[in-house]
Design an enzyme around this catalytic site. Structure first.
Site, PDB file in Angstrom:
ATOM      1  N   GLU A 228      -1.332   6.151 -35.710  1.00  0.00           N
ATOM      2  CA  GLU A 228      -0.238   5.441 -36.383  1.00  0.00           C
ATOM      3  C   GLU A 228       1.028   5.713 -35.573  1.00  0.00           C
ATOM      4  O   GLU A 228       1.387   6.883 -35.348  1.00  0.00           O
ATOM      5  CB  GLU A 228      -0.057   5.958 -37.813  1.00  0.00           C
ATOM      6  CG  GLU A 228      -1.114   5.468 -38.785  1.00  0.00           C
ATOM      7  CD  GLU A 228      -0.942   6.037 -40.192  1.00  0.00           C
ATOM      8  OE1 GLU A 228      -1.189   5.311 -41.148  1.00  0.00           O
ATOM      9  OE2 GLU A 228      -0.568   7.220 -40.328  1.00  0.00           O
TER      10      GLU A 228
ATOM     11  N   SER B 159       1.520  14.317 -40.515  1.00  0.00           N
ATOM     12  CA  SER B 159       0.694  13.322 -41.200  1.00  0.00           C
ATOM     13  C   SER B 159       1.376  12.763 -42.433  1.00  0.00           C
ATOM     14  O   SER B 159       0.856  11.832 -43.029  1.00  0.00           O
ATOM     15  CB  SER B 159      -0.677  13.897 -41.533  1.00  0.00           C
ATOM     16  OG  SER B 159      -0.560  15.174 -42.046  1.00  0.00           O
TER      17      SER B 159
ATOM     18  N   HIS C 148       0.865   9.670 -35.032  1.00  0.00           N
ATOM     19  CA  HIS C 148      -0.040  10.351 -35.951  1.00  0.00           C
ATOM     20  C   HIS C 148      -1.487  10.114 -35.551  1.00  0.00           C
ATOM     21  O   HIS C 148      -2.025   9.023 -35.722  1.00  0.00           O
ATOM     22  CB  HIS C 148       0.228   9.860 -37.387  1.00  0.00           C
ATOM     23  CG  HIS C 148      -0.651  10.504 -38.402  1.00  0.00           C
ATOM     24  ND1 HIS C 148      -1.046   9.894 -39.562  1.00  0.00           N
ATOM     25  CD2 HIS C 148      -1.231  11.728 -38.409  1.00  0.00           C
ATOM     26  CE1 HIS C 148      -1.831  10.714 -40.236  1.00  0.00           C
ATOM     27  NE2 HIS C 148      -1.959  11.823 -39.560  1.00  0.00           N
TER      28      HIS C 148
ATOM     29  N   ASN D  52      -2.526   7.931 -45.066  1.00  0.00           N
ATOM     30  CA  ASN D  52      -2.546   9.066 -45.986  1.00  0.00           C
ATOM     31  C   ASN D  52      -1.848   8.759 -47.304  1.00  0.00           C
ATOM     32  O   ASN D  52      -2.169   9.359 -48.324  1.00  0.00           O
ATOM     33  CB  ASN D  52      -1.935  10.310 -45.318  1.00  0.00           C
ATOM     34  CG  ASN D  52      -2.937  10.969 -44.379  1.00  0.00           C
ATOM     35  OD1 ASN D  52      -4.124  10.629 -44.398  1.00  0.00           O
ATOM     36  ND2 ASN D  52      -2.480  11.899 -43.562  1.00  0.00           N
TER      37      ASN D  52
END
Ligand code: 3H9
Length: 697
Positions: A442, A409, A430, A480
């Site tokens: 992602e 991540s 991801h 993130n």
């Protein structure tokens, strides 16, 4: 011989039957040209005395997928869709609608204006208008109750759910199901309309049975579950008017439709609709995706099991590896539970679940079992040394051409790729937890990732029913990275005087399903704690650091799974944890902070401005392709309120200069954290918006 009445509509006659053919690829959206063409075709066929019945069908994969959404918000040209419906309903010959593929919204409204409806088995129908912030605006709220009753219309219109042919038949929305090519079914049905074996009638002439109980039930339910949404409540209001004269009901429906069109929620929801599609356009899309017939997953924790579940649900076999038998057993149990959830939601039959678990899922401690997999997704914990070891080993085990993906991540995919001899075949995929439910992936493209590997990531996401967004490599990629920036603001607000529950409530009122502190409890606070400890050595010493979460974790109060975190979890609703309030008070005292009051607006302004600031930097760094990619990440991975369209759309509603003013004002308190992104300054100077950048401007 067929006659064109517009670019997208033609008609022909055969044995006394008039056929109206709709051909506005790909999905027959009811554009101005289509509307004009239908009205002209009806008029021509009515003028032909040899025509005894008319059938209307689509020459594309849909009957009509609804109004042309791209026309919303622009001046509407006549004939409008309600006029098309009236032309069909008032036609002096019986009109049969042949419903196939997507027959949604305005498409269904056209169909229920015909005098009979015959559907092909693959029908997908309903009133999805609320998902776009509007209501059925071409008589759906008035003809629906006449055809299927008030309760069923309320159900379809307020939920936007889509149904198939069988349910439509049961509901009385269609008269029969027939198999065959749309043209053949159209001819056969029109013949039956002539000989009377297919009953025809005008929907407007059917009586409406009043149902105040259903209207009350839906109004109450929506007030409780969707108080912040605009259009579902307007649906109830319009449907309530169906017991009165038809014309008056239509007038009210039209007014409410335009109220919805003018609402900012409509703009946000339509942006979200197009965002889902816009992100599927990426630089490598011309490359041929590789065939993926089997998938390996390394790691059977929550993430690995979730990914395996998502892949299995898409019909692909999975081989999952773990370190020992106990871990394998836990993974099997988690996957079994995930699939049971899918059965409960009606997405899978119990029989299919049993087949998947017994025949499509292989679990083993032997990684050499991955030698045949076309794609392997690593989902172990976040440690670069461990990932290196796995990728080096996988490189030796996997067949040439197999793609090796990491579900990391935030770790550097370039560094992971350096561990293998096949850097072109290494990519980040991801997923977001729970991976079998959340729609975002992602696709993280490293320096040497091959274009066809990127295309394969997108193709896989599509197969899994997910939304792929292309991201560049940086700490945390798109989502993130932005999250880790704005999440700090929630902690600062609490240190300075707000309570976790006030911050959560303010963000829920803004439209998020949960606030940031409730999310921390749900995710498990130990995970973020471990990450903070890992990063402690490299943290900027000038950065303001809030130790409240660390102190909560030192007590083992990791959130939901521990029974307490910011909240205490028991049988009823979670309640704020007074021991956390005590920790907050101690930390404020230690930092010499005198707490002050924050309004909910102040909370939202800081939280959202922080989100937009980092998003602007992510964009300027080229980590996201376009603003709409960031919107999609937040809509599909972070529960961003869909009716607000995403953080970049929100930013456009505030304006670059107003955002800069906010940041400069907040910077008076913490200049290290609050810095104006250069992109925002450029935007303020040039007047360019994020929407302009989406269009390539
Ligand atoms: C309405 O009807 C209001 C009325 O009550 C009142 C009026 C007065 N318009 O999704 P896909 C485009 S509200 C314009 O990738 P799929 C889409 O953007 C409407 N464009 O394919 C895409 O373009 P591109 C109620 C539309 O097979 C391309 O078509 N109707 C529209 O996965 C292919 O779409 C709805 O809410 C549209 N209505 O799914 C239905 N629909 O290739 C919305 C699609 O350039 N549509 N496009 O990216 C859908 O749910 C899906 O698109 C559908 C096909 C199931 C039809």
């Amino acid at each position: 011989m067929s006659t064109q009445t517009s670019d997208t509509v033609s008609y022909e006659t055969e044995d006394g039957i008039g056929l109206i053919v709709l051909n506005n690829a790909p999905v027959n959206a009811a554009s101005h040209d289509l509307r004009r063409g239908i009205c002209a075709a009806v008029a021509s066929l009515e003028a032909d005395e040899t025509v005894r019945a008319i059938a209307i069908y689509g020459a594309t994969r849909a009957f009509i997928a609804g109004a042309d959404i791209s026309e919303f918000g622009k001046p509407i040209k006549s004939p409008i869709l309600p006029e098309v419906c009236l032309a069909l309903e008032n036609c002096t010959r019986p009109v049969v609608a042949v419903m196939h593929g997507a027959t949604l919204g305005g498409g269904l409204e056209v169909a229920i204006s015909a005098h009979a409806r015959v559907a092909l088995p693959g029908l997908l129908t309903g009133f999805p208008e609320v998902t776009l912030g509007v209501l059925p605006g071409s008589g759906g709220t008035q003809r629906g109750p006449r055809l299927i009753g008030i309760a069923a219309t309320l159900d379809l219109a307020t939920t936007g759910r889509r149904i198939g042919a069988d349910e439509a038949l049961k509901m009385g929305l269609i008269d029969r199901i027939a198999d065959g090519e749309p043209r053949d079914v159209a001819l056969a049905s029109a013949r039956e309309a002539i000989d009377g074996t297919l009953a025809t009638r005008r929907t407007v002439d059917l009586p409406v049975t009043p149902d105040p109980a259903a209207l009350g039930r839906y109004a109450d339910k929506l007030a409780e579950t969707q108080p912040h949404l605009f259009s579902p409540h307007k649906c109830v209001e319009a449907i309530a008017a169906s017991t009165g004269p038809f014309d008056q009901g239509m007038e009210l429906e039209r007014k409410l439709f335009f109220d919805c069109i003018d609402s900012p929620q409509r703009a946000g929801l339509i942006h979200a609709f197009f965002a889902e599609r816009a992100v599927s356009k990426f630089p490598e899309q011309g490359a041929q995706a590789r065939d993926i017939g089997s998938v390996g997953v390394i790691g059977g924790g929550t993430m690995g099991s979730g990914i395996a579940s998502a892949v299995l649900l898409a019909g692909l076999p999975v081989t999952l590896t773990e370190r020992d038998d106990d871990a394998l057993e836990r993974a099997r149990a988690t996957i079994g539970g995930n699939l049971a959830g899918a059965v409960k939601r009606g997405k899978l039959s119990e029989d299919k679940r049993a087949v998947i678990l017994s025949q499509m899922l292989t679990t083993t401690t032997d990684q050499s079992a991955l030698s045949d997999a076309d794609l392997v997704i690593e989902a172990v914990f976040e440690d670069m040394a461990v990932k290196h070891e796995i990728f080096t080993r996988l490189d030796g085990i996997c067949k040439p051409g197999a793609i090796l993906a990491s579900n990391t991540s935030y770790l550097d995919i370039n560094e992971i790729a350096a561990a293998a001899q096949r850097p072109a075949e290494i990519v980040g995929l991801h997923f977001f937890s729970p991976a079998h439910v959340m729609r975002l992936i992602e696709v993280v493209v490293a320096d040497r990732t091959a274009p066809d590997v990127v295309a394969t990531g997108f193709a896989l996401a599509k197969r899994l029913g997910k939304v792929a967004v292309r991201a560049g490599v940086c700490d945390g990629f798109i989502g993130n990275r932005i999250l880790s920036h704005y999440r700090k603001v929630a902690d600062y607000l609490v240190m300075d005087g707000a309570s976790p529950r006030q911050v959560d409530r303010a963000m829920i009122d803004f439209g998020f399903a949960m606030g940031p502190f409730a999310v921390s409890d749900l995710a498990g606070m130990d995970i973020a704690w471990a990450a903070r400890k890992r990063k402690a050595a490299t943290r900027d010493p000038d950065e303001r650091y809030v130790a409240v979460a660390d102190r909560i974790c030192e007590n083992g109060w990791f959130g939901r799974k521990a029974g307490q975190g910011y909240y205490i979890y028991g049988d009823g609703a979670p309640v704020p944890n007074p021991k956390v309030d005590a920790i907050i008070a101690e930390e404020r005292a230690r930092a010499g902070i005198r707490p002050r009051d924050f309004t909910d607006t102040e909370i939202v302004d800081r939280y959202m401005t922080a989100m937009v600031s980092e998003a602007a930097r992510v964009l300027a760094d080229g980590i996201a392709l376009r603003p709409v990619d960031i919107d999609a990440v937040f809509l599909f991975g972070y529960g961003f309120p869909r009716h607000r369209g995403g953080p970049m759309m929100y930013a456009d509603t505030i304006g670059a200069q107003a955002l800069i003013d906010r940041i400069e004002c907040f910077a008076a308190e913490d200049a290290q954290y609050w810095q104006v992104p250069p992109l925002l300054r450029q935007m303020a100077e040039t007047g360019r918006s994020f929407a302009d950048m989406n269009k390539g401007g």
